[in-house]
Design a protein around this motif. Structure first.
Motif, PDB file in Angstrom:
ATOM      1  N   MET A   1       1.118   4.500  14.598  1.00  0.00           N
ATOM      2  CA  MET A   1      -0.976   3.448  14.397  1.00  0.00           C
ATOM      3  C   MET A   1      -0.837   3.634  12.794  1.00  0.00           C
ATOM      4  N   PRO A   2      -1.178   2.724  12.023  1.00  0.00           N
ATOM      5  CA  PRO A   2      -1.758   3.282  10.421  1.00  0.00           C
ATOM      6  C   PRO A   2      -2.670   4.362  10.293  1.00  0.00           C
ATOM      7  N   GLN A   3      -2.151   4.995   9.693  1.00  0.00           N
ATOM      8  CA  GLN A   3      -3.079   6.003   9.167  1.00  0.00           C
ATOM      9  C   GLN A   3      -4.310   5.544   7.636  1.00  0.00           C
ATOM     10  N   HIS A   4      -5.379   6.425   7.575  1.00  0.00           N
ATOM     11  CA  HIS A   4      -6.348   5.635   6.811  1.00  0.00           C
ATOM     12  C   HIS A   4      -6.406   7.479   6.022  1.00  0.00           C
ATOM     13  N   VAL A   5      -6.134   6.961   5.205  1.00  0.00           N
ATOM     14  CA  VAL A   5      -6.158   9.055   4.521  1.00  0.00           C
ATOM     15  C   VAL A   5      -7.115   8.355   3.018  1.00  0.00           C
ATOM     16  N   ARG A   6      -6.781   9.802   2.123  1.00  0.00           N
ATOM     17  CA  ARG A   6      -7.776   9.684   1.135  1.00  0.00           C
ATOM     18  C   ARG A   6      -6.470   9.895  -0.363  1.00  0.00           C
ATOM     19  N   GLY A   7      -6.571   9.122  -1.292  1.00  0.00           N
ATOM     20  CA  GLY A   7      -6.160   9.580  -2.378  1.00  0.00           C
ATOM     21  C   GLY A   7      -6.542   8.889  -3.340  1.00  0.00           C
ATOM     22  N   VAL A   8      -5.887   9.485  -4.815  1.00  0.00           N
ATOM     23  CA  VAL A   8      -6.042   9.343  -6.088  1.00  0.00           C
ATOM     24  C   VAL A   8      -5.704   7.916  -6.751  1.00  0.00           C
ATOM     25  N   VAL A   9      -6.535   6.495  -6.692  1.00  0.00           N
ATOM     26  CA  VAL A   9      -6.068   5.147  -7.305  1.00  0.00           C
ATOM     27  C   VAL A   9      -6.127   4.989  -8.820  1.00  0.00           C
ATOM     28  N   ALA A  10      -5.469   4.593  -9.565  1.00  0.00           N
ATOM     29  CA  ALA A  10      -5.913   3.817 -10.959  1.00  0.00           C
ATOM     30  C   ALA A  10      -5.695   2.705 -10.915  1.00  0.00           C
ATOM     31  N   HIS A  11      -7.412   1.438 -10.794  1.00  0.00           N
ATOM     32  CA  HIS A  11      -7.572   0.351 -10.970  1.00  0.00           C
ATOM     33  C   HIS A  11      -6.933  -0.406 -12.540  1.00  0.00           C
ATOM     34  N   SER A  12      -7.242   0.173 -13.462  1.00  0.00           N
ATOM     35  CA  SER A  12      -6.781  -0.939 -14.678  1.00  0.00           C
ATOM     36  C   SER A  12      -6.375   0.335 -15.586  1.00  0.00           C
ATOM     37  N   LYS A  13      -6.220  -0.117 -16.831  1.00  0.00           N
ATOM     38  CA  LYS A  13      -5.397   0.623 -18.217  1.00  0.00           C
ATOM     39  C   LYS A  13      -6.285   1.402 -18.550  1.00  0.00           C
ATOM     40  N   GLY A  14      -6.135   2.580 -18.813  1.00  0.00           N
ATOM     41  CA  GLY A  14      -7.478   4.123 -19.160  1.00  0.00           C
ATOM     42  C   GLY A  14      -8.907   3.780 -18.888  1.00  0.00           C
ATOM     43  N   GLU A  15      -9.076   3.018 -17.420  1.00  0.00           N
ATOM     44  CA  GLU A  15     -10.085   3.703 -16.819  1.00  0.00           C
ATOM     45  C   GLU A  15     -10.507   4.602 -15.886  1.00  0.00           C
ATOM     46  N   PRO A  16     -11.667   5.675 -15.634  1.00  0.00           N
ATOM     47  CA  PRO A  16     -11.154   6.913 -14.661  1.00  0.00           C
ATOM     48  C   PRO A  16     -10.557   6.226 -13.177  1.00  0.00           C
ATOM     49  N   VAL A  17      -9.405   6.637 -12.808  1.00  0.00           N
ATOM     50  CA  VAL A  17      -9.426   7.552 -11.256  1.00  0.00           C
ATOM     51  C   VAL A  17     -10.328   7.299 -10.303  1.00  0.00           C
ATOM     52  N   ARG A  18      -9.940   6.644  -8.572  1.00  0.00           N
ATOM     53  CA  ARG A  18     -11.344   6.865  -8.009  1.00  0.00           C
ATOM     54  C   ARG A  18     -10.554   7.574  -7.013  1.00  0.00           C
ATOM     55  N   VAL A  19     -11.104   8.251  -6.120  1.00  0.00           N
ATOM     56  CA  VAL A  19     -10.379   8.971  -4.456  1.00  0.00           C
ATOM     57  C   VAL A  19     -11.058   7.882  -3.856  1.00  0.00           C
ATOM     58  N   GLU A  20     -10.288   7.272  -3.456  1.00  0.00           N
ATOM     59  CA  GLU A  20     -10.493   6.184  -2.452  1.00  0.00           C
ATOM     60  C   GLU A  20     -10.037   6.473  -0.682  1.00  0.00           C
ATOM     61  N   THR A  21     -10.323   5.574  -0.335  1.00  0.00           N
ATOM     62  CA  THR A  21      -9.503   5.602   1.348  1.00  0.00           C
ATOM     63  C   THR A  21      -8.338   4.469   0.931  1.00  0.00           C
ATOM     64  N   ILE A  22      -6.865   5.072   2.069  1.00  0.00           N
ATOM     65  CA  ILE A  22      -5.708   4.246   1.373  1.00  0.00           C
ATOM     66  C   ILE A  22      -4.866   3.723   3.124  1.00  0.00           C
ATOM     67  N   VAL A  23      -4.106   3.147   3.181  1.00  0.00           N
ATOM     68  CA  VAL A  23      -3.644   2.634   4.542  1.00  0.00           C
ATOM     69  C   VAL A  23      -2.054   3.033   3.997  1.00  0.00           C
ATOM     70  N   VAL A  24      -1.707   4.407   4.817  1.00  0.00           N
ATOM     71  CA  VAL A  24      -0.758   4.690   4.928  1.00  0.00           C
ATOM     72  C   VAL A  24       0.360   3.968   6.733  1.00  0.00           C
ATOM     73  N   PRO A  25       1.153   2.906   6.227  1.00  0.00           N
ATOM     74  CA  PRO A  25       1.495   2.547   7.457  1.00  0.00           C
ATOM     75  C   PRO A  25       2.597   3.122   8.381  1.00  0.00           C
ATOM     76  N   ASP A  26       2.926   3.433   9.519  1.00  0.00           N
ATOM     77  CA  ASP A  26       3.901   4.321  10.166  1.00  0.00           C
ATOM     78  C   ASP A  26       5.858   3.546   9.094  1.00  0.00           C
ATOM     79  N   PRO A  27       6.633   4.801   9.283  1.00  0.00           N
ATOM     80  CA  PRO A  27       7.624   4.728   8.962  1.00  0.00           C
ATOM     81  C   PRO A  27       8.458   3.787   9.641  1.00  0.00           C
ATOM     82  N   GLY A  28       8.779   2.862   8.646  1.00  0.00           N
ATOM     83  CA  GLY A  28       9.679   2.265   9.457  1.00  0.00           C
ATOM     84  C   GLY A  28      11.171   2.478   8.885  1.00  0.00           C
ATOM     85  N   PRO A  29      12.405   2.171   8.749  1.00  0.00           N
ATOM     86  CA  PRO A  29      13.945   2.492   9.439  1.00  0.00           C
ATOM     87  C   PRO A  29      14.282   2.941   7.756  1.00  0.00           C
ATOM     88  N   GLY A  30      14.313   4.301   7.942  1.00  0.00           N
ATOM     89  CA  GLY A  30      14.936   4.714   6.246  1.00  0.00           C
ATOM     90  C   GLY A  30      13.591   5.782   6.055  1.00  0.00           C
TER      91      GLY A  30
END
Length: 361
Positions: A1-30
């Motif tokens: 099952m995909p997992q929801h975790v916290r990660g640091v995301v930059a949305h646009s040039k020069g804007e402060p980063v935000r800690v958001e929920t990201i979705v990490v899929p199950d690993p595929g081949p390789g």
């Protein structure tokens, strides 16, 4: 099952980063999912946030990382769940012309995970250098994971994933520094100081560290510099010649990435000496040198990609040297921080206040 975790995301040039929920899929081949334990704050992450790499926003930042393999996809044999790994951004293909010639450190077709991590709304994330490790977990290609001794501190070991490896490799792999050599390093940030440490490991007799900041020069001395030069006060070319019997250094490592400092490196080397460019220039920069001087001084002018490293060879060796007390990776860790402190860490890095801030997860 995909997992929801916290990660640091930059949305646009020069804007402060935000800690958001990201979705990490199950690993595929390789592919592999890694539970990140530590990740260094590198200038490259700041360049991504500033739009200096490309405009594929939003970015999931972070790439100098170590952690534990949580799960693997079909066909993965390099690592297994529970392995302690350092992440790298040059997973070699084994098939390109460089790999076929036995030079995988120059692989021309390195790769990343094929699946994308996303935001909750489905927006696809561009992971920094194909890693995206300012996150509790990340998805990478199996070849981006190098198993090392789990006795190593994740905060220290993870730095081999980028800047420290780039500097050590610039000295040992690209520059070919050997016993008794004279070396000059221009620019004593994380990469330059790693080049100093690498030169010391290789047995260089004279290691000259050059910078504008006395704090950085003091750190370089602790990592193996035998001499320091403040370029605000002294012409670095003349200083290097004076410290090398009037000849210049056998190897000069340019860890700034500017035309002015590259010219200094070019003229600070001995006849038949080597210049190594490991500092990253920007696209608009131009270099002009008299072609007769290029010919007449001989030697080699080299660029160093990721310290010309082969992670499967170099990471375990350097971790072993660290555990033996012969390579002080801990000295590169100025502070440990949380995911919420990235913006402040960027500011401290930009002001030269830290060698490396390391996020601990």
């Amino acid at each position: 099952m995909p997992q929801h975790v916290r990660g640091v995301v930059a949305h646009s040039k020069g804007e402060p980063v935000r800690v958001e929920t990201i979705v990490v899929p199950d690993p595929g081949p390789g592919e592999v999912v890694v539970s990140v334990q530590a990740c260094g704050v590198c200038h490259t992450d700041l360049h991504y946030r500033q739009g200096g790499i490309n405009d594929d926003f939003p970015f999931l930042l972070g790439h100098e990382a170590a952690g534990i393999v949580e799960s693997v996809g079909a066909g993965v044999s390099e690592v297994a769940p529970g392995d302690f790994v350092i992440l790298n951004w040059r997973a070699v293909c084994g098939r390109c012309r460089a790999c076929r010639r036995g030079r995988p450190q120059y692989c021309f077709d390195t790769h990343n995970a094929k699946q994308k991590m996303t935001l909750l709304d489905g927006a696809e994330l561009s992971p920094a250098l194909g890693i995206g490790a300012f996150a509790e977990k990340t998805l990478v290609a199996a070849g981006q994971c190098t198993k090392v001794d789990p006795a190593a501190s994740p905060a220290a070991a993870g730095l081999l994933g980028c800047g420290v490896m780039a500097g050590i490799g610039a000295a040992i792999n690209t520059g070919g520094v050997g016993r008794g050599d004279t070396v000059a390093v221009i620019g004593c940030g994380g990469v330059g100081d790693a080049a100093v440490a690498g030169s010391r490991l290789a047995g260089a007799a004279t290691i000259i560290a050059i910078d504008l900041d006395e704090r950085k020069l003091a750190t370089a001395r602790t990592l193996g510099a035998t001499h320091t030069v403040n370029a605000k006060e002294t012409d670095p070319v003349e200083a290097v010649r004076e410290l090398t019997g009037g000849h210049g250094a056998d190897v000069v490592i340019e860890a700034v990435g500017r035309p002015e400092t590259y010219r200094q490196a070019f003229y600070a080397r001995d006849l038949a000496g080597t210049v190594v460019l490991v500092g990253v220039p920007t696209p608009e920069m131009k270099l002009e040198l008299p072609l007769l001087d290029v010919f007449g001084r001989g030697g080699a002018l080299k660029s160093s990609w990721y310290g010309d490293c082969l992670p499967s060879r170099d990471f375990p060796m350097l971790v072993d040297l660290y555990l033996q007390g012969r390579l002080d990776l801990n000295a590169f860790v100025t502070e440990t921080i949380s995911l919420d402190d990235i913006e402040a860490a960027f500011a401290r890095m930009d002001q030269g206040d830290v060698l490396r801030s390391v996020v601990i997860l």
